[in-house]
Design a protein around this motif. Sequence first.
Motif, short mmCIF file in Angstrom:
data_model
loop_
_atom_site.label_atom_id
_atom_site.label_comp_id
_atom_site.label_asym_id
_atom_site.label_seq_id
_atom_site.Cartn_x
_atom_site.Cartn_y
_atom_site.Cartn_z
N VAL A 173 -31.39 -19.54 -3.52
CA VAL A 173 -32.65 -19.45 -2.79
C VAL A 173 -32.69 -18.13 -2.02
CG1 VAL A 173 -32.94 -21.95 -2.55
CG2 VAL A 173 -31.76 -20.66 -0.76
N ARG A 174 -33.90 -17.68 -1.74
CA ARG A 174 -34.04 -16.46 -0.95
C ARG A 174 -33.64 -16.72 0.50
NH1 ARG A 174 -38.91 -16.46 -4.14
NH2 ARG A 174 -39.01 -14.65 -5.56
N VAL A 175 -33.37 -15.62 1.22
CA VAL A 175 -33.01 -15.70 2.64
C VAL A 175 -33.88 -14.69 3.40
CG1 VAL A 175 -31.19 -15.35 4.36
CG2 VAL A 175 -30.67 -16.50 2.19
N LEU A 176 -34.47 -15.14 4.50
CA LEU A 176 -35.34 -14.28 5.30
C LEU A 176 -34.59 -13.74 6.51
CD1 LEU A 176 -38.15 -13.11 5.94
CD2 LEU A 176 -38.68 -15.25 7.13
N LEU A 177 -34.50 -12.42 6.57
CA LEU A 177 -33.95 -11.72 7.74
C LEU A 177 -35.13 -11.11 8.50
CD1 LEU A 177 -32.06 -10.88 4.98
CD2 LEU A 177 -30.53 -10.26 6.84
N LEU A 178 -35.18 -11.32 9.79
CA LEU A 178 -36.34 -10.90 10.57
C LEU A 178 -36.11 -9.59 11.32
CD1 LEU A 178 -37.46 -14.33 12.05
CD2 LEU A 178 -38.55 -13.06 10.19
N GLU A 179 -37.14 -8.79 11.37
CA GLU A 179 -37.10 -7.55 12.16
C GLU A 179 -36.67 -7.84 13.59
OE1 GLU A 179 -40.67 -4.59 12.66
OE2 GLU A 179 -40.68 -6.03 14.32
N GLY A 180 -35.70 -7.08 14.08
CA GLY A 180 -35.24 -7.25 15.46
C GLY A 180 -34.16 -8.28 15.64
N GLU A 181 -33.81 -9.01 14.60
CA GLU A 181 -32.75 -10.04 14.68
C GLU A 181 -31.39 -9.36 14.86
OE1 GLU A 181 -31.29 -13.85 11.90
OE2 GLU A 181 -32.97 -12.57 11.30
N GLU A 182 -30.58 -9.91 15.75
CA GLU A 182 -29.28 -9.30 16.02
C GLU A 182 -28.20 -9.89 15.13
OE1 GLU A 182 -26.47 -8.08 19.82
OE2 GLU A 182 -27.38 -10.08 19.79
N LEU A 183 -27.32 -9.01 14.62
CA LEU A 183 -26.13 -9.40 13.88
C LEU A 183 -24.92 -8.95 14.70
CD1 LEU A 183 -27.37 -8.22 10.37
CD2 LEU A 183 -27.22 -10.59 11.18
N VAL A 184 -23.99 -9.87 14.94
CA VAL A 184 -22.91 -9.65 15.89
C VAL A 184 -21.56 -9.57 15.17
CG1 VAL A 184 -21.71 -10.59 17.91
CG2 VAL A 184 -24.21 -10.86 17.68
N GLY A 185 -20.76 -8.54 15.51
CA GLY A 185 -19.40 -8.47 14.98
C GLY A 185 -19.10 -7.16 14.28
N ALA A 186 -18.09 -7.25 13.37
CA ALA A 186 -17.62 -6.09 12.60
C ALA A 186 -17.35 -4.90 13.53
CB ALA A 186 -18.59 -5.75 11.48
N LYS A 187 -17.84 -3.70 13.20
CA LYS A 187 -17.49 -2.53 14.00
C LYS A 187 -18.40 -2.32 15.21
CE LYS A 187 -15.36 0.88 12.12
NZ LYS A 187 -14.91 2.08 11.39
N GLN A 188 -19.61 -2.87 15.14
CA GLN A 188 -20.52 -2.85 16.29
C GLN A 188 -21.73 -3.74 15.96
OE1 GLN A 188 -22.97 1.22 15.05
NE2 GLN A 188 -21.67 1.27 16.85
N ASN A 189 -22.35 -4.30 16.98
CA ASN A 189 -23.52 -5.15 16.78
C ASN A 189 -24.71 -4.31 16.30
OD1 ASN A 189 -21.82 -7.04 17.87
ND2 ASN A 189 -22.94 -7.25 19.80
N ARG A 190 -25.53 -4.92 15.44
CA ARG A 190 -26.72 -4.24 14.91
C ARG A 190 -27.94 -5.15 15.04
NH1 ARG A 190 -22.32 -2.16 12.56
NH2 ARG A 190 -22.60 -0.42 11.13
N ILE A 191 -29.13 -4.54 14.88
CA ILE A 191 -30.36 -5.29 14.70
C ILE A 191 -31.00 -4.86 13.39
CG2 ILE A 191 -30.87 -5.79 17.12
CD1 ILE A 191 -32.77 -3.39 17.13
N ILE A 192 -31.77 -5.75 12.79
CA ILE A 192 -32.38 -5.50 11.49
C ILE A 192 -33.67 -4.70 11.69
CG2 ILE A 192 -33.31 -6.58 9.41
CD1 ILE A 192 -31.48 -9.01 10.12
N ASN A 193 -33.85 -3.65 10.90
CA ASN A 193 -34.96 -2.72 11.12
C ASN A 193 -36.31 -3.22 10.64
OD1 ASN A 193 -33.16 -0.94 12.23
ND2 ASN A 193 -33.37 0.63 10.66
N THR A 194 -36.33 -4.13 9.68
CA THR A 194 -37.58 -4.64 9.13
C THR A 194 -37.33 -6.01 8.53
OG1 THR A 194 -39.45 -4.09 7.66
CG2 THR A 194 -37.24 -3.64 6.82
N SER A 195 -38.35 -6.83 8.45
CA SER A 195 -38.18 -8.16 7.86
C SER A 195 -37.90 -8.02 6.37
CB SER A 195 -39.42 -9.01 8.11
OG SER A 195 -39.54 -9.33 9.48
N ILE A 196 -36.93 -8.78 5.90
CA ILE A 196 -36.44 -8.65 4.51
C ILE A 196 -36.33 -10.03 3.89
CG2 ILE A 196 -34.50 -7.92 3.06
CD1 ILE A 196 -33.76 -5.97 5.41
#
Length: 420
Positions: free
Chosen positions: A185-208
């Motif tokens: 199934v597809r997965v929706l990642l939302l603009e501005g959503e935070e991803l935590v961990g790895a080398k540094q925390n990030r936010i998603i640039n656009t809804s995907i």
Amino acid sequence: MGVEFLLRELRGDFLPISASENLICLSAPLSAEPARTRKNTPALSRESEFGTPPQKKVIFLRRFSFFTAIPFEGSDKPDFQGAGWCVDGATDLLHRRSSTLVPFTDRQTIEFYLTEIRVFEIPNINIGEPIHYGSMTVFPLSFQPYRDIDYLLAEEAIKIRIVTVSEISDRGSVPELSVENLSNVRVLLLEGEELVGAKQNRIINTSILLPAMSRINIPVSCVERGRWSYNSRHFSSEGRHSSSNLRHSLKSSVSDSLNEGSGHYSNQNAVWAEIDKRQTELGLTSNTSSMADSFTAYQQELDHYADHFQYAEGTAGLSIAIGNNLAAIELFDNPATCKMVWKRLLHGFILDIIGSKSTEGPASRSIVEDMLTTLRTTFWKKTTAVGDGEEFRAKSSDRVQASVLTLGNVLVHGSLLTGV
């Protein structure tokens, strides 16, 4: 090319409404077959995103001046100066060659550029009873019919480990992450959503909309400037969303990057500056300049404030006003998605007003109605989506930034931010 010549070229499908020396207002069909076409001319008509498309749309062509040091195709002139016509407010959509603006010179060229502009049809939205607390007013939004798409939200997919997010390599790359979807199934990642961990925390640039059984790189921005070392191999989701002002800056710079043909990249320095600014205002010190530390430090205040804005069943979107000014509109394809992200979206807006003593409001319903009316006649530029579906973007001179992700004829996620 003068007004009279242009109007003669456009006769047939395009009906002049009014014209002056520098501005022409035209009525053009959205769904009907053109009355007069040329061979190999791109079709002007496109299906509406929602149901039956309107029969007409209004187009403004404005005269502009240009100068190029690069000869146009088929010309041996080393330079050229003159005037052309462009869709009003959309000169960035004109073909660029070494920063050269190519003017509209005939009907075929005009039709080509109009196919690059999408008038996105906003569904008939019901604005619910406003909820007001402090300086914030929330208007629940709903519309019928809902047209569900089968997908999971990234937060839940990551938790059950059918989606993994990691650095693109052991060395990593700040503006990109690797995402693998192990499900069908597809997965929706939302603009501005935070991803935590790895080398540094990030936010998603656009809804995907991440395709099923896929692995792709996604565009992200760093929200933890002071760390570049692994604390985990994979990213997790802690249900946090960027603040509204940070998202506005993000959306603005990503749109600029797309207009330059550089992809969904942000202005990383602007992202860091927005985080630093808010932490200074809140009197916070973060060892790694982490956005997450802002949310953690004020978690109780965020929860208390958000408790005054309970989700109403059947709500598929929300509009938020700060004081008497519209701050945002968020729309989803179905109420279930809206319900799941309701609280974390609110937290992002509340973070920007914590500490404010303003008690302005409640905001008027008319500011939402006016913006929805504006959106229905806005020129939307189609861009290449990162995953499945299509992406459209629009902006205005008064800082309003908007984007929409669709699949087929269905809106998956639409958001508008004013920077208030």
